[in-house]
Motif scaffolding. Structure first.
Motif, PDB file in Angstrom:
ATOM      1  N   LYS A 160      10.449  44.378 -25.320  1.00 32.51           N
ATOM      2  CA  LYS A 160      10.141  44.679 -26.568  1.00 32.51           C
ATOM      3  C   LYS A 160      10.953  44.291 -27.465  1.00 32.51           C
ATOM      4  CE  LYS A 160       6.170  47.467 -26.052  1.00 32.51           C
ATOM      5  NZ  LYS A 160       4.964  47.240 -26.819  1.00 32.51           N
ATOM      6  N   PHE A 161      12.284  44.479 -27.543  1.00 30.63           N
ATOM      7  CA  PHE A 161      13.072  44.255 -28.517  1.00 30.63           C
ATOM      8  C   PHE A 161      14.163  43.095 -28.582  1.00 30.63           C
ATOM      9  CE2 PHE A 161      11.946  48.814 -28.285  1.00 30.63           C
ATOM     10  CZ  PHE A 161      11.072  48.867 -29.549  1.00 30.63           C
ATOM     11  N   GLY A 162      14.231  42.671 -27.378  1.00 34.31           N
ATOM     12  CA  GLY A 162      15.026  41.252 -27.228  1.00 34.31           C
ATOM     13  C   GLY A 162      16.362  41.461 -26.734  1.00 34.31           C
ATOM     14  N   LEU A 163      17.050  42.582 -27.052  1.00 35.81           N
ATOM     15  CA  LEU A 163      18.465  42.771 -26.662  1.00 35.81           C
ATOM     16  C   LEU A 163      18.383  43.012 -25.051  1.00 35.81           C
ATOM     17  CD1 LEU A 163      18.215  43.391 -29.828  1.00 35.81           C
ATOM     18  CD2 LEU A 163      20.504  43.889 -29.355  1.00 35.81           C
ATOM     19  N   ALA A 164      19.893  42.732 -24.642  1.00 36.87           N
ATOM     20  CA  ALA A 164      19.885  42.725 -23.288  1.00 36.87           C
ATOM     21  C   ALA A 164      20.167  43.972 -22.746  1.00 36.87           C
ATOM     22  CB  ALA A 164      20.894  41.723 -22.745  1.00 36.87           C
ATOM     23  N   ARG A 165      21.239  44.927 -23.253  1.00 32.40           N
ATOM     24  CA  ARG A 165      21.617  46.163 -22.607  1.00 32.40           C
ATOM     25  C   ARG A 165      21.328  47.299 -23.651  1.00 32.40           C
ATOM     26  NH1 ARG A 165      21.428  43.152 -19.070  1.00 32.40           N
ATOM     27  NH2 ARG A 165      23.017  42.295 -17.869  1.00 32.40           N
ATOM     28  N   TRP A 166      21.086  48.484 -23.081  1.00 30.62           N
ATOM     29  CA  TRP A 166      20.559  49.582 -23.683  1.00 30.62           C
ATOM     30  C   TRP A 166      21.130  50.727 -23.155  1.00 30.62           C
ATOM     31  CZ3 TRP A 166      17.224  48.985 -27.710  1.00 30.62           C
ATOM     32  CH2 TRP A 166      16.753  47.717 -27.944  1.00 30.62           C
ATOM     33  N   GLN A 167      21.073  51.973 -24.260  1.00 27.02           N
ATOM     34  CA  GLN A 167      21.586  53.331 -23.900  1.00 27.02           C
ATOM     35  C   GLN A 167      20.523  54.164 -24.494  1.00 27.02           C
ATOM     36  OE1 GLN A 167      25.179  54.602 -22.352  1.00 27.02           O
ATOM     37  NE2 GLN A 167      23.646  53.135 -21.196  1.00 27.02           N
ATOM     38  N   ILE A 168      20.438  55.337 -24.247  1.00 31.00           N
ATOM     39  CA  ILE A 168      19.608  56.202 -24.472  1.00 31.00           C
ATOM     40  C   ILE A 168      20.387  57.502 -25.488  1.00 31.00           C
ATOM     41  CG2 ILE A 168      17.554  57.822 -24.218  1.00 31.00           C
ATOM     42  CD1 ILE A 168      17.157  55.007 -23.263  1.00 31.00           C
ATOM     43  N   ALA A 169      19.766  58.053 -26.616  1.00 30.16           N
ATOM     44  CA  ALA A 169      20.420  59.110 -27.390  1.00 30.16           C
ATOM     45  C   ALA A 169      19.269  60.131 -27.837  1.00 30.16           C
ATOM     46  CB  ALA A 169      21.043  58.626 -28.693  1.00 30.16           C
ATOM     47  N   THR A 170      19.447  61.147 -28.260  1.00 30.35           N
ATOM     48  CA  THR A 170      18.478  62.006 -28.831  1.00 30.35           C
ATOM     49  C   THR A 170      18.000  61.774 -30.202  1.00 30.35           C
ATOM     50  OG1 THR A 170      19.372  63.448 -27.269  1.00 30.35           O
ATOM     51  CG2 THR A 170      17.830  64.497 -29.078  1.00 30.35           C
ATOM     52  N   THR A 171      18.706  61.249 -31.030  1.00 27.73           N
ATOM     53  CA  THR A 171      18.494  60.901 -32.546  1.00 27.73           C
ATOM     54  C   THR A 171      19.052  59.508 -33.030  1.00 27.73           C
ATOM     55  OG1 THR A 171      20.574  61.758 -33.759  1.00 27.73           O
ATOM     56  CG2 THR A 171      18.625  63.616 -33.117  1.00 27.73           C
ATOM     57  N   ALA A 172      18.437  59.185 -33.855  1.00 29.54           N
ATOM     58  CA  ALA A 172      18.890  57.793 -34.546  1.00 29.54           C
ATOM     59  C   ALA A 172      20.211  58.063 -34.981  1.00 29.54           C
ATOM     60  CB  ALA A 172      18.069  57.271 -35.349  1.00 29.54           C
ATOM     61  N   THR A 173      20.438  59.230 -35.663  1.00 33.00           N
ATOM     62  CA  THR A 173      21.782  59.349 -36.138  1.00 33.00           C
ATOM     63  C   THR A 173      23.034  59.352 -34.951  1.00 33.00           C
ATOM     64  OG1 THR A 173      21.170  60.723 -37.869  1.00 33.00           O
ATOM     65  CG2 THR A 173      23.513  61.167 -36.882  1.00 33.00           C
ATOM     66  N   THR A 198       6.318  47.817 -38.828  1.00 37.12           N
ATOM     67  CA  THR A 198       6.051  46.559 -38.878  1.00 37.12           C
ATOM     68  C   THR A 198       5.188  45.918 -37.612  1.00 37.12           C
ATOM     69  OG1 THR A 198       7.921  46.095 -39.869  1.00 37.12           O
ATOM     70  CG2 THR A 198       6.971  44.037 -39.412  1.00 37.12           C
ATOM     71  N   GLY A 199       5.608  46.247 -36.525  1.00 35.20           N
ATOM     72  CA  GLY A 199       4.869  45.695 -35.279  1.00 35.20           C
ATOM     73  C   GLY A 199       5.636  46.063 -33.975  1.00 35.20           C
ATOM     74  N   PRO A 200       4.767  45.721 -32.765  1.00 33.76           N
ATOM     75  CA  PRO A 200       5.523  46.257 -31.374  1.00 33.76           C
ATOM     76  C   PRO A 200       7.097  46.032 -31.261  1.00 33.76           C
ATOM     77  CG  PRO A 200       3.311  45.268 -31.277  1.00 33.76           C
ATOM     78  CD  PRO A 200       3.597  44.739 -32.786  1.00 33.76           C
ATOM     79  N   GLY A 201       7.586  45.086 -32.034  1.00 32.27           N
ATOM     80  CA  GLY A 201       8.908  44.883 -31.867  1.00 32.27           C
ATOM     81  C   GLY A 201       9.825  44.998 -32.936  1.00 32.27           C
ATOM     82  N   GLY A 202       9.132  45.811 -33.835  1.00 33.23           N
ATOM     83  CA  GLY A 202       9.879  46.015 -35.267  1.00 33.23           C
ATOM     84  C   GLY A 202       9.816  44.706 -36.122  1.00 33.23           C
ATOM     85  N   TYR A 203      10.480  45.079 -37.452  1.00 34.86           N
ATOM     86  CA  TYR A 203      10.846  44.034 -38.321  1.00 34.86           C
ATOM     87  C   TYR A 203      11.632  42.645 -37.712  1.00 34.86           C
ATOM     88  CZ  TYR A 203      11.571  42.329 -42.879  1.00 34.86           C
ATOM     89  OH  TYR A 203      11.516  41.437 -43.966  1.00 34.86           O
ATOM     90  N   THR A 204      12.464  43.372 -36.705  1.00 34.36           N
ATOM     91  CA  THR A 204      13.142  42.467 -35.987  1.00 34.36           C
ATOM     92  C   THR A 204      12.431  41.264 -35.341  1.00 34.36           C
ATOM     93  OG1 THR A 204      15.228  43.706 -35.584  1.00 34.36           O
ATOM     94  CG2 THR A 204      15.006  42.197 -34.134  1.00 34.36           C
ATOM     95  N   ARG A 205      11.697  41.666 -34.575  1.00 34.57           N
ATOM     96  CA  ARG A 205      10.763  40.646 -33.733  1.00 34.57           C
ATOM     97  C   ARG A 205       9.720  39.895 -34.703  1.00 34.57           C
ATOM     98  NH1 ARG A 205       9.860  40.281 -28.031  1.00 34.57           N
ATOM     99  NH2 ARG A 205      11.902  39.887 -27.099  1.00 34.57           N
ATOM    100  N   ALA A 206       9.131  40.659 -35.522  1.00 36.98           N
ATOM    101  CA  ALA A 206       8.324  40.119 -36.506  1.00 36.98           C
ATOM    102  C   ALA A 206       8.684  38.865 -37.288  1.00 36.98           C
ATOM    103  CB  ALA A 206       7.928  41.138 -37.401  1.00 36.98           C
ATOM    104  N   HIS A 207      10.022  39.027 -37.566  1.00 43.19           N
ATOM    105  CA  HIS A 207      10.628  38.178 -38.646  1.00 43.19           C
ATOM    106  C   HIS A 207      11.842  37.532 -38.031  1.00 43.19           C
ATOM    107  CE1 HIS A 207       8.572  39.564 -42.265  1.00 43.19           C
ATOM    108  NE2 HIS A 207       8.478  40.868 -41.546  1.00 43.19           N
ATOM    109  N   GLY A 208      12.103  37.382 -36.676  1.00 42.86           N
ATOM    110  CA  GLY A 208      13.123  36.733 -35.968  1.00 42.86           C
ATOM    111  C   GLY A 208      14.402  36.879 -36.340  1.00 42.86           C
ATOM    112  N   LEU A 209      14.642  38.238 -36.711  1.00 42.71           N
ATOM    113  CA  LEU A 209      16.174  38.689 -36.836  1.00 42.71           C
ATOM    114  C   LEU A 209      16.773  38.646 -35.536  1.00 42.71           C
ATOM    115  CD1 LEU A 209      15.623  41.631 -39.217  1.00 42.71           C
ATOM    116  CD2 LEU A 209      15.562  39.202 -39.578  1.00 42.71           C
ATOM    117  N   GLU A 210      18.184  38.474 -35.553  1.00 42.78           N
ATOM    118  CA  GLU A 210      18.920  38.293 -34.523  1.00 42.78           C
ATOM    119  C   GLU A 210      20.187  39.217 -34.325  1.00 42.78           C
ATOM    120  OE1 GLU A 210      20.033  34.110 -34.111  1.00 42.78           O
ATOM    121  OE2 GLU A 210      18.214  33.543 -33.569  1.00 42.78           O
ATOM    122  N   PRO A 211      19.682  40.685 -34.292  1.00 39.66           N
ATOM    123  CA  PRO A 211      21.181  41.393 -34.570  1.00 39.66           C
ATOM    124  C   PRO A 211      21.832  41.239 -33.120  1.00 39.66           C
ATOM    125  CG  PRO A 211      19.007  42.402 -33.961  1.00 39.66           C
ATOM    126  CD  PRO A 211      18.573  41.168 -34.033  1.00 39.66           C
TER     127      PRO A 211
END
Length: 467
Positions: free
Chosen positions: A134-147, A272-285
């Motif tokens: 969905k979001f294009g990055l390779a490695r992930w972790q889970i938390a409980t809040t965005a903070t 913005t969309g299923p992949g967020g603003y990042t996917r919709a606008h080709g950002l590369e974080p």
């Protein structure tokens, strides 16, 4: 800088006397219509600090928070039986509607299997692949809040770069991350006002510049001590500020050239969309954070990193002394979160749902703009995907300073209560409205009609205006 249309005697081009008259009248109607909620709050909330379970509940401009009986889809019903079209949707937490059927089903299924056990479930394995897709990055972790997710991602950034500082944009919102609680005041960095119990000068750990100001960004990064720029793609938690053309490309180029990581926080701009603003606008974080709606209303967040950052962090882990990293909480990555997030990503955050949201949000944007134009008000409307805001000042706004100057608290509060009395609930903080997959055209039209009526009352309705 755009004039905010605020003076000592007016806000948003409306006299304070007219604003106060509207708010007084609407508050009286609100109280009369909700005797059960008033009695329940008076008698049942005394054990809570300031009379509310969570202090932000005091920020609703209503005379008192109404007590919710139930919420379903894009509708919320209070204890007194009033049914409201819900465009607040938990301030993004229920952006895809209240209790989407796939999420509710996943919660029921998981409840029979256990709620937490500090080990992965089958859903966890599916979710990891979904996040990368969905979001294009390779490695992930889970938390409980965005903070929490932002805090942990910033720790990684400091660890792999060996640099102490982060950079934020004036007016940004990244939850309650300490380093982001700064602002520009009188041209200088300062702690944000109102921080409870804060004993540090937070500007010592943070550089701050205005959004859309590449020259200031370049100067701040040139110091060579910034580990990470943390950015919303669009400033959203005040009066919405959209990026000027070329801003994100310049931001990415500058951070790479100065050896600084870039963290994109999509918690609000996932509209913005299923992949967020990042996917919709080709950002590369280098780093990515998403909270609030990712589990359909269950508290959860995710944070990801590129393959390069993951490799750098693995190397850091090899050489650092053993001990607790300071990242992670016990209930994070529990199986209930995995079940809800998998259902949300697979069956709720679909292109079809987003197309519906985009279509109705565009209709809402157009309807609000027409009402503003019809009544000759110095206001404007901003939108990012399914997220819409009316701003009681001329626009578009260019940065956080302009957004702060455009804020019209008395006027916005009066409009908010008037909308509630007409069956429409919007966010209490910044005139934000969300369109969900469950939202219907008739709900959008009721909101624009109510807004038109209120705007006409404030402006002094011309002959032939909406009734």
């Amino acid at each position: 800088m755009h004039a905010p249309a605020n003076t000592a005697a007016s806000q948003g081009g409306i006299s304070l006397a007219r604003i106060e008259a509207l708010r007084t009248a609407e508050a009286k109607l609100f109280r009369k219509a909700r005797p059960k909620s008033k009695k329940a709050m008076a008698e049942g909330a005394e054990a809570y600090l300031a009379g509310v379970p969570m202090h932000w509940m005091r920020d609703w401009p209503m005379p008192f928070p109404f007590v919710v009986e139930k919420a379903s889809g894009a509708t919320i019903t209070d204890m007194d039986g009033h049914e409201l079209d819900d465009f607040c949707l938990g301030d993004t937490g229920s952006m895809f509607g209240h209790s989407p059927a796939p999420v509710a089903s996943a919660i029921r299924r998981q409840a029979r299997r256990g709620l937490t056990y500090m080990l992965p479930s089958e859903d966890a394995l599916h979710l990891g692949r979904l996040l990368a897709e969905k979001f294009g990055l390779a490695r992930w972790q889970i938390a409980t809040t965005a903070t929490d997710a932002n805090r942990f991602a910033l720790r990684v950034a400091r660890a792999v770069t060996g640099r102490p500082k982060i950079l934020v944009f004036n007016g940004c919102y990244h939850g309650s991350v300490d380093e982001t609680m700064v602002r520009i005041a009188n041209g200088r960095p300062a702690n944000r006002p109102g921080l409870a119990g804060e004993f540090r000068d937070l500007t010592q750990a943070t550089r701050i510049v205005e959004f859309n100001d590449i020259e200031a960004l370049e100067a701040a990064l040139a110091e060579g001590d910034v580990a990470c720029v943390i950015a919303e793609p669009v400033l959203t938690n005040s009066c919405m500020v959209l990026p000027v053309p070329g801003f994100h490309a310049a931001l990415r180029e500058a951070t790479r050239r100065h050896g600084t990581l870039l963290l994109i926080d999509e918690t609000h701009t996932i509209s913005t969309g299923p992949g967020g603003y990042t996917r919709a606008h080709g950002l590369e974080p280098d780093l990515f954070v998403l909270g609030k709606p990712v589990a359909g209303g269950v508290p959860a967040s995710v944070w990801g990193m590129s393959e390069e950052v993951a490799a750098r962090y693995a190397a850091y882990e090899q050489r650092k002394e053993p001990g607790y990293s300071g990242m992670g909480t016990t209930l994070s990555a529990n199986p209930l979160q995995f079940a809800a997030m998998r259902a949300t990503l697979e069956k709720v955050m679909t292109p079809e749902n987003y197309a519906h949201m985009e279509r109705l949000a565009a209709r809402l944007e157009k309807g609000l703009s027409r009402a503003i134009d019809r009544h000759g008000l110095p206001w404007h409307v901003a939108r990012v995907g399914a997220r819409v805001e009316f701003i009681c000042a001329p626009g578009p706004l260019a940065n956080g300073a302009e957004a702060e100057a455009a804020h019209a608290p008395a006027l916005e509060a009066a409009i908010h209560v008037a909308l509630v009395n007409r069956g429409c609930l919007i966010a209490p903080f910044h005139n934000m409205m969300l369109v969900s997959p469950a939202t219907r055209k008739k709900q959008v039209d009721r909101l624009t009609s109510a807004f038109d009526e209120i705007a006409g009352d404030l402006a002094g309705r011309p002959e032939g205006g909406a009734k």
